[in-house]
Design a protein around this motif. Structure first.
Motif, PDB file in Angstrom:
ATOM      1  N   GLY A  71      11.909   5.306  -3.771  1.00 14.44           N
ATOM      2  CA  GLY A  71      11.467   6.347  -2.850  1.00 14.44           C
ATOM      3  C   GLY A  71       9.994   6.224  -2.525  1.00 14.44           C
ATOM      4  N   TYR A  72       9.190   5.913  -3.540  1.00 12.88           N
ATOM      5  CA  TYR A  72       7.752   5.752  -3.329  1.00 12.88           C
ATOM      6  C   TYR A  72       7.483   4.581  -2.382  1.00 12.88           C
ATOM      7  N   GLY A  73       8.157   3.466  -2.616  1.00 16.69           N
ATOM      8  CA  GLY A  73       7.981   2.315  -1.738  1.00 16.69           C
ATOM      9  C   GLY A  73       8.351   2.630  -0.302  1.00 16.69           C
ATOM     10  N   LEU A  74       9.467   3.344  -0.109  1.00 19.07           N
ATOM     11  CA  LEU A  74       9.870   3.737   1.248  1.00 19.07           C
ATOM     12  C   LEU A  74       8.841   4.667   1.872  1.00 19.07           C
ATOM     13  N   CYS A 125       7.892  11.474  -1.306  1.00 19.00           N
ATOM     14  CA  CYS A 125       6.833  12.429  -0.975  1.00 19.00           C
ATOM     15  C   CYS A 125       5.572  12.209  -1.805  1.00 19.00           C
ATOM     16  N   ALA A 126       5.715  11.583  -2.977  1.00 22.70           N
ATOM     17  CA  ALA A 126       4.527  11.280  -3.786  1.00 22.70           C
ATOM     18  C   ALA A 126       3.594  10.314  -3.065  1.00 22.70           C
ATOM     19  N   SER A 127       4.128   9.551  -2.126  1.00 26.41           N
ATOM     20  CA  SER A 127       3.290   8.608  -1.384  1.00 26.41           C
ATOM     21  C   SER A 127       2.250   9.314  -0.531  1.00 26.41           C
ATOM     22  N   VAL A 128       2.401  10.629  -0.324  1.00 22.56           N
ATOM     23  CA  VAL A 128       1.440  11.352   0.514  1.00 22.56           C
ATOM     24  C   VAL A 128       0.054  11.371  -0.133  1.00 22.56           C
ATOM     25  N   ALA A 129      -0.038  11.064  -1.420  1.00 22.49           N
ATOM     26  CA  ALA A 129      -1.364  10.912  -2.041  1.00 22.49           C
ATOM     27  C   ALA A 129      -2.164   9.846  -1.302  1.00 22.49           C
ATOM     28  N   GLN A 130      -1.462   8.835  -0.761  1.00 21.27           N
ATOM     29  CA  GLN A 130      -2.140   7.757  -0.035  1.00 21.27           C
ATOM     30  C   GLN A 130      -2.497   8.171   1.399  1.00 21.27           C
ATOM     31  N   VAL A 131      -2.171   9.394   1.786  1.00 18.00           N
ATOM     32  CA  VAL A 131      -2.702   9.987   3.015  1.00 18.00           C
ATOM     33  C   VAL A 131      -4.008  10.701   2.712  1.00 18.00           C
ATOM     34  N   ARG A 229      -7.228  -8.854  -0.358  1.00 14.84           N
ATOM     35  CA  ARG A 229      -7.339  -7.749  -1.323  1.00 14.84           C
ATOM     36  C   ARG A 229      -5.963  -7.378  -1.863  1.00 14.84           C
ATOM     37  N   GLY A 230      -4.932  -7.495  -1.034  1.00  9.61           N
ATOM     38  CA  GLY A 230      -3.577  -7.226  -1.501  1.00  9.61           C
ATOM     39  C   GLY A 230      -3.147  -8.213  -2.571  1.00  9.61           C
ATOM     40  N   LEU A 231      -3.495  -9.494  -2.393  1.00  4.91           N
ATOM     41  CA  LEU A 231      -3.138 -10.502  -3.397  1.00  4.91           C
ATOM     42  C   LEU A 231      -3.841 -10.239  -4.724  1.00  4.91           C
ATOM     43  N   ALA A 357       1.507  -0.687  -0.836  1.00  4.86           N
ATOM     44  CA  ALA A 357       2.850  -1.275  -0.912  1.00  4.86           C
ATOM     45  C   ALA A 357       2.792  -2.689  -1.495  1.00  4.86           C
ATOM     46  N   ILE A 358       1.777  -3.469  -1.101  1.00  9.38           N
ATOM     47  CA  ILE A 358       1.653  -4.836  -1.605  1.00  9.38           C
ATOM     48  C   ILE A 358       1.452  -4.834  -3.112  1.00  9.38           C
ATOM     49  N   PHE A 359       0.495  -4.043  -3.593  1.00  2.34           N
ATOM     50  CA  PHE A 359       0.271  -4.114  -5.044  1.00  2.34           C
ATOM     51  C   PHE A 359       1.328  -3.338  -5.827  1.00  2.34           C
TER      52      PHE A 359
END
Length: 408
Positions: A71-74, A125-131, A229-231, A357-359
């Motif tokens: 869910g977090y990845g999505l 919804c936890a991904s909203v921290a990255q907003v 930076r993603g790598l 998402a990359i890391f």
């Protein structure tokens, strides 16, 4: 460096000017990020309690964690980019309110299906921290952007590190359902606080949602800094996840034989590493991103090498390794964000979602290989993999000093 236009190859302009961020607002956003991100990890130490209660067999109990992470990845790919086209405050409030409802549903779920559906929404919804993180960056000026991002990320990382031990301690007092009810109440209170104090930020965008998602690949393709930076962070976060998935197994067995409460205390010691985020932000603002990146990569390698002393029963070595690994990995996260948030402001939401998402995929790799390595080769197998990841990052890092490497 070839970078997408500030409009992200589409009709996007910069958002309405945001107010300058204040210290109280920074603290609120840091606390919000920590509280939101913690929801990803409450269930991990409670699987043995949750599974039998909702009718999940031991073989399927790991779905609790898998669906939360899925869910977090999505959310990172499908929800976080919305920050570039939707009013950010409303987006955050809706996501946090849905989290509160999903946590309550998980707490009262009698069977596996509604529980697993709830944790999928909790993860998304936890991904909203990255907003919230790029929102803070928008409100800071160039001279203090790294420090601001570091402070907010420090709150997020403290939430992540404290979630597991807190869930363990609380479950002893109120059961696993009580943990989810408490977090639901916290999310409801957080919704009210953010509604009162979080300023609005309205992007000026002509994108449709389909065009927004379609722009992710061109941004990744045309932004070398994002790929680099993603790598780095893919490798270091894989190392981080490998360590924290494996070390409870090592501590529970010979020669340590620690109880679950003692392992939780060990995790609390490791949380000290989250303090690196504000420091990394200050160093980045002073122009030390490149040298700082090299130091944290080398530091991660050295810390994992130190953990090899677990073979002779040195718990002190594991504690130091945990703190240094956390310190270096969180510091590198902030270095990367500082670099990316200095690029095109109009695509910061998408940059944030892609970077994390990359890391996050690196973390999934580290977690996935941890148990097989430990089961088949013990801590020595974990050690070899833990040393390989920072070596890969360092090999990429040295190319920063060559003309060919800088162009990629």
């Amino acid at each position: 460096m070839r970078l997408p236009e500030s409009n992200g190859s589409g009709p996007t302009a910069e958002a309405t000017l945001s107010p300058t961020i204040t210290t109280p607002l920074t603290i609120l956003m840091a606390a919000a990020c920590g509280a939101i991100a913690a929801n990803l990890y409450y269930a991990q130490p409670l699987i043995a309690l949750i599974g039998p209660d909702i009718g999940l067999s031991p073989a399927l109990a790991s779905l609790v964690v898998t669906l939360t992470q899925l869910g977090y990845g999505l959310g990172l790919v499908l929800l976080v980019p919305l920050a570039d086209i939707l009013e950010n405050r409303k987006l955050v409030l809706v996501a946090v309110a849905i989290t509160a409802f999903a946590l309550l549903l998980a707490a009262i779920a009698p069977r596996a299906l509604p529980f697993l559906g709830a944790v999928l929404f909790i993860g998304a919804c936890a991904s909203v921290a990255q907003v919230l993180v790029p929102m803070a960056a928008h409100m800071a000026d160039d001279a203090t952007r790294g420090r601001t991002v570091g402070n907010v990320m420090g709150g997020l990382m403290i939430g992540i590190m404290f979630a597991r031990p807190l869930a363990g301690f609380l479950s002893d007092l109120v059961g696993w359902r009580g943990v989810f009810i408490a977090s639901s109440g916290l999310m409801l209170a957080l919704t009210l606080l953010l509604a009162r104090f979080l300023p609005r930020r309205t992007p000026h965008s002509g994108y449709s949602y389909g065009a927004l998602i379609g722009s992710l690949w061109p941004i990744l393709r045309d932004t070398p800094a994002l790929r680099r930076r993603g790598l780095y962070q893919f490798c270091l976060f894989a190392c981080f996840s490998l360590f924290w998935t494996s070390v409870p197994l090592e501590l529970a067995g010979a020669p340590f034989h620690l109880s679950q409460s003692e392992i939780a205390l060990f995790a609390l010691a490791g949380a000290a590493g989250a303090l690196s985020a504000p420091l990394a932000g200050r160093l980045a603002d002073r122009g030390y991103v490149q040298i700082g990146t090299g130091l944290v990569i080398v530091g991660t390698f050295a810390a994992f090498a130190l953990s090899g002393l677990a073979a002779i029963g040195s718990i002190a070595a594991l504690v130091i390794a945990a703190i240094v690994i956390d310190f270096c990995v969180q510091g590198n996260t902030v270095f990367g964000q500082r670099v990316l948030y200095m690029l095109a402001p109009a695509i910061r939401g998408r940059l944030s979602g892609l970077y994390v998402a990359i890391f996050f995929m690196g973390g999934a790799v580290g977690s996935a290989i941890a148990s097989p390595l430990y089961e088949n080769f013990g801590w020595n197998g974990v050690l070899v993999a833990g040393l390989a990841f920072p070596l890969i990052a360092f090999a990429a890092y040295v190319t920063e000093f060559t003309a060919a490497g800088r162009s990629r």
